[in-house]
Write an enzyme that holds these catalytic residues in place. Structure first.
Site, PDB file in Angstrom:
ATOM      1  CB  VAL A  11      -5.325-102.813 -69.238  1.00 29.07           C
ATOM      2  CG1 VAL A  11      -5.018-102.898 -70.717  1.00 29.07           C
ATOM      3  CG2 VAL A  11      -4.031-102.892 -68.443  1.00 29.07           C
ATOM      4  CG  ASP A  30     -16.258-105.055 -67.595  1.00 24.82           C
ATOM      5  OD1 ASP A  30     -15.031-104.821 -67.616  1.00 24.82           O
ATOM      6  OD2 ASP A  30     -16.779-105.910 -66.817  1.00 24.82           O
ATOM      7  CE  LYS A  35     -15.040-102.558 -63.522  1.00 25.31           C
ATOM      8  NZ  LYS A  35     -13.833-103.311 -63.900  1.00 25.31           N
ATOM      9  CG  LEU A 253      18.544 -99.410 -59.584  1.00 30.25           C
ATOM     10  CD1 LEU A 253      19.863 -98.773 -60.036  1.00 30.25           C
ATOM     11  CD2 LEU A 253      18.776-100.888 -59.234  1.00 30.25           C
ATOM     12  CB  CYS A 263       1.692-106.431 -63.560  1.00 31.63           C
ATOM     13  SG  CYS A 263       0.258-105.772 -64.413  1.00 31.63           S
TER      14      CYS A 263
HETATM   15  P1  NAD Z   1      -9.053-105.782 -64.316  1.00 35.76           P
HETATM   16  O1  NAD Z   1      -9.361-106.955 -63.448  1.00 35.76           O
HETATM   17  O2  NAD Z   1      -8.952-104.420 -63.737  1.00 35.76           O
HETATM   18  O3  NAD Z   1     -10.151-105.695 -65.493  1.00 35.76           O
HETATM   19  C1  NAD Z   1     -10.584-106.781 -66.245  1.00 35.76           C
HETATM   20  C2  NAD Z   1     -12.037-106.502 -66.659  1.00 35.76           C
HETATM   21  O4  NAD Z   1     -12.455-107.452 -67.609  1.00 35.76           O
HETATM   22  C3  NAD Z   1     -13.031-106.569 -65.505  1.00 35.76           C
HETATM   23  O5  NAD Z   1     -13.745-105.358 -65.421  1.00 35.76           O
HETATM   24  C4  NAD Z   1     -13.949-107.752 -65.884  1.00 35.76           C
HETATM   25  O6  NAD Z   1     -15.283-107.559 -65.453  1.00 35.76           O
HETATM   26  C5  NAD Z   1     -13.835-107.726 -67.394  1.00 35.76           C
HETATM   27  N1  NAD Z   1     -14.185-108.985 -68.066  1.00 35.76           N
HETATM   28  C6  NAD Z   1     -13.832-110.253 -67.738  1.00 35.76           C
HETATM   29  N2  NAD Z   1     -14.320-111.113 -68.655  1.00 35.76           N
HETATM   30  C7  NAD Z   1     -14.977-110.381 -69.576  1.00 35.76           C
HETATM   31  C8  NAD Z   1     -15.669-110.709 -70.774  1.00 35.76           C
HETATM   32  N3  NAD Z   1     -15.778-111.976 -71.223  1.00 35.76           N
HETATM   33  N4  NAD Z   1     -16.243-109.696 -71.480  1.00 35.76           N
HETATM   34  C9  NAD Z   1     -16.139-108.429 -71.057  1.00 35.76           C
HETATM   35  N5  NAD Z   1     -15.483-108.060 -69.933  1.00 35.76           N
HETATM   36  C10 NAD Z   1     -14.907-109.026 -69.209  1.00 35.76           C
HETATM   37  O7  NAD Z   1      -7.713-106.178 -65.074  1.00 35.76           O
HETATM   38  P2  NAD Z   1      -6.530-105.181 -65.562  1.00 35.76           P
HETATM   39  O8  NAD Z   1      -5.688-104.810 -64.422  1.00 35.76           O
HETATM   40  O9  NAD Z   1      -7.114-104.147 -66.441  1.00 35.76           O
HETATM   41  O10 NAD Z   1      -5.685-106.203 -66.456  1.00 35.76           O
HETATM   42  C11 NAD Z   1      -6.131-106.668 -67.717  1.00 35.76           C
HETATM   43  C12 NAD Z   1      -4.958-107.331 -68.414  1.00 35.76           C
HETATM   44  O11 NAD Z   1      -3.945-106.353 -68.694  1.00 35.76           O
HETATM   45  C13 NAD Z   1      -4.278-108.429 -67.602  1.00 35.76           C
HETATM   46  O12 NAD Z   1      -3.828-109.432 -68.455  1.00 35.76           O
HETATM   47  C14 NAD Z   1      -3.082-107.702 -66.981  1.00 35.76           C
HETATM   48  O13 NAD Z   1      -2.026-108.575 -66.682  1.00 35.76           O
HETATM   49  C15 NAD Z   1      -2.705-106.762 -68.100  1.00 35.76           C
HETATM   50  N6  NAD Z   1      -1.988-105.554 -67.671  1.00 35.76           N
HETATM   51  C16 NAD Z   1      -2.380-104.903 -66.539  1.00 35.76           C
HETATM   52  C17 NAD Z   1      -1.719-103.724 -66.154  1.00 35.76           C
HETATM   53  C18 NAD Z   1      -2.116-103.003 -64.883  1.00 35.76           C
HETATM   54  O14 NAD Z   1      -1.349-102.157 -64.445  1.00 35.76           O
HETATM   55  N7  NAD Z   1      -3.266-103.268 -64.303  1.00 35.76           N
HETATM   56  C19 NAD Z   1      -0.666-103.236 -66.931  1.00 35.76           C
HETATM   57  C20 NAD Z   1      -0.317-103.911 -68.090  1.00 35.76           C
HETATM   58  C21 NAD Z   1      -0.985-105.075 -68.454  1.00 35.76           C
END
Ligand code: NAD
Length: 436
Positions: A11, A30, A35, A253, A263
């Site tokens: 995201v 990050d 990364k 569907l 998610c």
């Molecule tokens: P992800 O695990 O791919 O990425 C999260 C990132 O945050 C990681 O790279 C991690 O190293 C970094 N991180 C953690 N703590 C940190 C900090 N204190 N400072 C800086 N970086 C830090 O997660 P994601 O899939 O991108 O999901 C993120 C959020 O978005 C979640 O709440 C998820 O539910 C939501 N979301 C995800 C999607 C999806 O399709 N993946 C879609 C909509 C919403």
């Protein structure tokens, strides 16, 4: 606008990159130094169609930067987005907010001037209030507002979803914060994208309600598919017949082995926990969770049954490991339930996935990973299709048949036609369709 994005995962990286494409100056931060180093060298850590080109383009244009330290970016930002993970907490299924709170504290220490702190992570209702408290306690002089802006993008189509969303939901209180958010998303006004302003609590809940509804729709059609098998109906005809009703809609569907991904499973669990704690338990969501968990395991049984009641000593070829095509994401993929069941039932499993193999190797011990679809099929007693990647949709069936020991296919995504497969001489099993 100057934007800092804290958390550069699926995201954060997509949002930050698209904001830079809108013309804003973005720094993606990050804690994962590897990364960030990779991104600084043009190496995109995830597979997402179109993302790499957009990253390279905007880095070159000077709109997009990457850092492990948020100090400078946060102090200069008009808006700081929190996009860290919120995985299921061990034990109770509620969202683990450790990363969100840690990010809030880091951000608080570096705020300077009026800043909108935007929660883009999916968080239980009320989390915005807690983030607000953390920032106030850490930096009592900070001028800020915490806003909720849930993200609805789908992996595999994330760029398109972000650049052309159905709507943008913003939970904010003051006009000042709303103005900042409206300015950030202004480029979308070109497509008349609705910008829906709500309270912070409503925005937080909207994300969970949306995901739970979609998970429910998938589960509904999966159960209708099971019924179709018992009564000789075809689930695709039923889905089309109901989907053309504007009140229902044709999307989500398509029957399959149960939903997975980063998610739906965790968000349905978190929503149920929130609802139970609030004294308004969402029984329908609880049922969806239980049906889906069982369904993923039942798929292994389906394979075993199609193989004559036992897979002991058999070689099973699996095509597709990720939870859906066009992503390398393996989180809660049905393959993680199905394959271990087959191995413990005595099968040897060979597998291939176009993008998910690196991650799959960490989660699926005992599997023989192959180079492509056809090498996977060599000497196999049965083929199981778990993920509907395009490259599995047009396999040369004569070649498939000649490579396999026995022509048995269990197509858990219904990508082939039962009559045609019978014509090719296969024992063919799919979901919710009469095997003609
Ligand atoms: P992800 O695990 O791919 O990425 C999260 C990132 O945050 C990681 O790279 C991690 O190293 C970094 N991180 C953690 N703590 C940190 C900090 N204190 N400072 C800086 N970086 C830090 O997660 P994601 O899939 O991108 O999901 C993120 C959020 O978005 C979640 O709440 C998820 O539910 C939501 N979301 C995800 C999607 C999806 O399709 N993946 C879609 C909509 C919403």
């Amino acid at each position: 606008m100057r934007i800092a994005v804290v958390g550069t995962g699926y995201v954060g990286l997509v949002s930050g990159t698209c904001f830079s494409e809108f013309g804003h100056d973005v720094v993606c931060i990050d804690t994962d130094a590897q990364k960030i180093d990779g991104l600084k060298n043009g190496k995109v850590p995830i597979f997402e169609p179109g993302l790499e080109d957009l990253v390279i383009k905007n880095v070159k244009a000077g709109h997009l930067k990457f850092d492990t330290n948020l100090k400078e970016a946060v102090s200069k930002a008009d808006a700081v987005f929190i996009a860290v993970g919120t995985p299921s907490r061990r034990g109770d299924g509620q969202a683990d907010l450790t990363y969100v709170y840690a990010a809030a504290k880091d951000i608080a220490e570096n705020l300077s001037g009026y800043t909108v702190v935007v929660n883009k992570s999916t968080v239980p209702v009320g989390t915005g209030g807690k983030v607000d408290e953390i920032i106030r306690e850490t930096n009592p002089n900070a001028q800020f507002e915490v806003v909720s802006n849930p993200e609805f993008l789908r992996e595999g189509a994330a760029i398109e979803d972000f650049m052309r969303p159905d709507r943008v939901v913003v939970g904010a209180t003051t006009e000042q914060a709303k103005d900042v958010m409206a300015a950030i998303y202004r480029p979308l006004s070109l497509f008349q994208t609705p910008l829906v302003f709500t309270s912070r609590e409503s925005a937080e809940l909207t994300k969970y309600a949306g995901n739970a509804f979609l998970a429910m729709k998938i589960t509904f059609i999966n159960e209708i598919a099971d019924l179709c098998e018992q009564v000789g109906a075809n689930v695709h005809d039923v889905a089309k017949g109901i989907g053309l009703d504007g009140r229902i809609g044709g999307k989500f569907l398509h029957p399959g082995p149960g939903f997975g991904g980063s998610c739906f499973p965790k968000d349905t669990r978190a929503l149920f926990e929130t609802s139970a704690a609030a004294g308004a338990p969402l029984r329908i969501v609880e049922t969806v969770i239980n049906i889906n968990e069982k369904r993923k395991k039942d798929m292994a049984e389906r394979v075993i049954k199609t193989c004559g009641g036992s897979v002991s000593g058999l070689t099973i070829a699996v095509l597709g490991l990720t939870f859906k095509p066009n992503t390398d994401d393996m989180r809660e993929s049905p393959s993680l339930d199905i394959i271990p069941e087959l191995i413990s039932a005595g099968a040897t499993v060979k597998a291939y996935d176009p993008e998910g193999m690196v991650e799959a190797k960490e989660h699926l011990p005992g599997v023989e990973f192959c180079e492509n679809s056809y090498t996977t099929l060599e000497s196999a007693d049965a083929l199981v299709i778990i993920t509907e990647w395009n490259e599995f949709r047009a396999l040369n069936m004569d070649k498939v048949k000649s490579l396999m020991k026995t022509p048995v296919m269990i197509d858990l995504r219904n990508i082939y036609d039962p009559t045609e497969m019978k014509g090719h001489g296969f024992t063919y099993e799919s979901i919710g369709r009469p095997s003609k």
